[in-house]
Design an enzyme around this catalytic site. Structure first.
Site, PDB file in Angstrom:
ATOM      1  N   ASP A 279       0.832  -1.202   0.000  1.00 25.79           N
ATOM      2  CA  ASP A 279       0.000   0.000   0.000  1.00 25.79           C
ATOM      3  C   ASP A 279       0.866   1.252   0.000  1.00 25.79           C
ATOM      4  OD1 ASP A 279      -2.022   1.828   0.167  1.00 25.79           O
ATOM      5  OD2 ASP A 279      -2.384   1.513   2.309  1.00 25.79           O
ATOM      6  N   LYS A 286       1.567   7.852   0.748  1.00 26.02           N
ATOM      7  CA  LYS A 286       2.055   7.874   2.118  1.00 26.02           C
ATOM      8  C   LYS A 286       3.402   8.589   2.149  1.00 26.02           C
ATOM      9  CE  LYS A 286      -0.156   3.498   3.449  1.00 26.02           C
ATOM     10  NZ  LYS A 286      -1.020   3.994   4.523  1.00 26.02           N
ATOM     11  N   GLU A 359      -8.027   2.322   0.722  1.00 25.77           N
ATOM     12  CA  GLU A 359      -8.275   1.392  -0.387  1.00 25.77           C
ATOM     13  C   GLU A 359      -8.814   0.046   0.069  1.00 25.77           C
ATOM     14  OE1 GLU A 359      -5.153  -0.404   1.518  1.00 25.77           O
ATOM     15  OE2 GLU A 359      -5.286   1.730   1.060  1.00 25.77           O
ATOM     16  N   ARG A 361     -11.127  -0.884   2.152  1.00 25.53           N
ATOM     17  CA  ARG A 361     -12.590  -1.009   2.194  1.00 25.53           C
ATOM     18  C   ARG A 361     -13.183  -1.161   0.797  1.00 25.53           C
ATOM     19  NH1 ARG A 361     -12.908   4.594   5.302  1.00 25.53           N
ATOM     20  NH2 ARG A 361     -10.962   3.660   6.001  1.00 25.53           N
TER      21      ARG A 361
END
Length: 521
Positions: A279, A286, A359, A361
């Protein structure tokens, strides 16, 4: 799909340290039984030890070493197995706020000393106690040894590592080791899947590892790998992985697993597992070093896969368990999905993207939509999602996973029942309440979409940051139009122990779920 390792199933079982039932006290002596070479006692006090030989040695040692009975200690014990006696005390057992994990801690300390001392076949002794909180102390202690001894897949492959111990004996147990060994086989698989770096365990690698691990298991296993099927049947998942489609080795996968027990099916359970292989945050990237450790964002899918592995060994009757694992890389690139896009879910719900770093969910919503369709014609269905979903759950509960259930699940006491089981098996939960404000939070205020996926700030500083995603899942998956029981399990705080970036994966909440399934018929 190109096989990554045809021997995965063999490798998992070969690396696992088996637990062996030992019925006779004679096994504690040198040269008796199966060649045990250390005795590890996990006890709340020296007075609890039932074997006179051990009790006398420990009592004498405590007179000359005040650490004995207070901290884990190795004693020279002529005549006992391997000449080694390790007393690992269970500390603070009278504290009513403690739970059975104090036995896990003591077992890990004891088995670590046995390993360091050179033992290869230690005998674990856990005297029974009357406190109901510790009813499963033996099992929890034995499972804790597996957690302590596991080594990362990368190290095993690179260095041709073998298990650090040949076996662990469990003395005079009133239980059967089949359950422990099945649970640990599942946990080895789950740790491997969660803890391995994102190229070795890409979506393709993760899927193939599952296929190999379930060979000859009796489970139905299938993998969706066609781009057209993924984009049409899992549109939100494919949006997350849209930028990864340009790199063949990063393509998404959906793994489907199904277990059907013998006899009349009395209950059907459905699990959606979040498997975000890496991720980056996507377009909402991030920053400030917070991308490190994001290869562990697949802990939910890993735990569900491990649960199915344990079921394939135990083969409980009367239940059916269906799982879908969404495996995708949230990549950055010119084709990445962005905030403000409106994308229709598999259920036909129009979702406005609030933050591309929310992302998980999106992945779960499509999986749950597919499971919803099956559940509507199934016997006594219950649905679950398992995911390392939010930083907020860590902010709120530390290392505890959260249970957030819909009204149908609440009427069935799903969360309370699961929390009770988890407390007794060393995987405790916190129960959160889903409220009307959580549904208000995901409403698209200008009406262009049916629902918004998230706000645009970090969940850790968002009020009700781990509760309202469950409301989104209910809406985006179509579950809100049904009476199906659904419970969301956020394991962001419990999937890894110690260092949140590179700590050892725990396979949480595999053991609690396994026991819950056994009790749910």
């Amino acid at each position: 799909m190109t096989p990554i390792n045809k021997q995965v199933n063999k490798a998992i079982s070969a690396f696992q340290v088996p637990i062996i039932d030992v019925s006779s006290d004679e096994a504690i002596f040198e040269g008796e039984g199966e060649g045990w070479d250390a005795v590890v006692v996990v006890a709340t006090s020296l007075a609890d030890i039932k074997q006179d030989e051990i009790s006398l040695l420990a009592a004498h040692a405590s007179q000359i070493d005040k650490r004995v009975g207070k901290s884990a200690t190795l004693l020279f014990a002529p005549g006992l197995a391997g000449g080694r006696l390790i007393i690992s005390p269970v500390v603070d057992s009278e504290n009513e706020y403690c739970d059975v994990r104090i036995f896990a801690k003591a077992a890990r300390e004891g088995i670590a000393i046995a390993k360091a001392a050179g033992a290869t076949k230690p005998l674990l002794v856990v005297p029974a106690v009357s406190d109901k909180r510790f009813a499963n102390a033996e099992q929890v202690a034995a499972l804790a040894c597996g957690q302590e001894l596991w080594q990362p897949l990368e190290a095993r492959e690179a260095n041709s590592l073998s298990p650090s111990l040949e076996a662990i004996g469990l003395l005079n147990t009133a239980i059967h080791s089949v359950l422990i060994n099945a649970a640990e086989a599942g946990r080895v698989l789950a740790r491997d899947l969660c803890g391995t770096e994102p190229e070795r365990m890409s979506a393709i690698g993760f899927a193939q590892y599952c296929v190999d691990a379930f060979a000859d298991s009796g489970l139905a296993v299938s993998v969706i790998d066609q781009v057209e099927l993924l984009t049409t049947q899992y549109p939100l998942l494919s949006a997350v992985g849209r930028s990864s489609f340009g790199v063949e080795r990063h393509h998404p996968r959906v793994v489907k697993l199904e277990y059907v027990g013998e006899g009349t099916i009395c209950k059907t359970l459905f699990f959606a597992g979040k498997g975000v292989i890496y991720d980056t945050g996507g377009a909402d990237i991030k920053v400030a070093g917070s991308m490190a450790g994001m290869s562990r964002d697949k802990g939910g899918a890993a735990a569900v896969a491990g649960l199915m592995k344990a079921l394939s060994i135990l083969k409980p009757k009367g239940i059916k368990v269906v799982a879908e694992l969404g495996l995708v890389r949230n990549s950055i690139g010119s084709d990445a999905f962005v905030t403000d896009e409106i994308i229709a879910s598999h259920a036909g719900v129009r979702v406005r993207i609030g933050n591309t770093d929310a992302e998980g969910r999106l992945v779960l919503a499509d999986l749950l939509s597919h499971l919803r369709i099956q559940a509507q014609t199934s016997v006594n269905p219950q649905l679950f999602s398992v995911a390392t979903l939010t930083g907020h759950v860590v902010r709120a509960y530390g290392g505890y996973p959260a249970l957030v259930e819909n009204s149908a699940a609440k009427r069935q006491d799903v969360a309370e029942s699961l929390a009770e089981v988890g407390e007794l098996w060393g995987e405790p939960f916190e129960v959160s309440r889903l409220r009307n404000e959580d549904f208000d939070k995901v409403a698209d205020k200008n009406g262009a979409a049916d629902v918004v996926s998230s706000n645009n700030g970090p969940s850790s500083i968002t009020a009700r940051g781990h509760q309202y995603p469950a409301a989104f899942l209910i809406k985006a998956s179509g579950l809100g139009d049904t009476t199906l029981a659904f419970t969301h399990i956020d394991i962001a705080g419990s999937a890894v122990e110690g260092d949140p970036l590179y700590g050892k994966p725990t396979a949480s909440p595999l053991v609690a779920l396994l026991q819950f399934l056994k009790l749910s018929k």
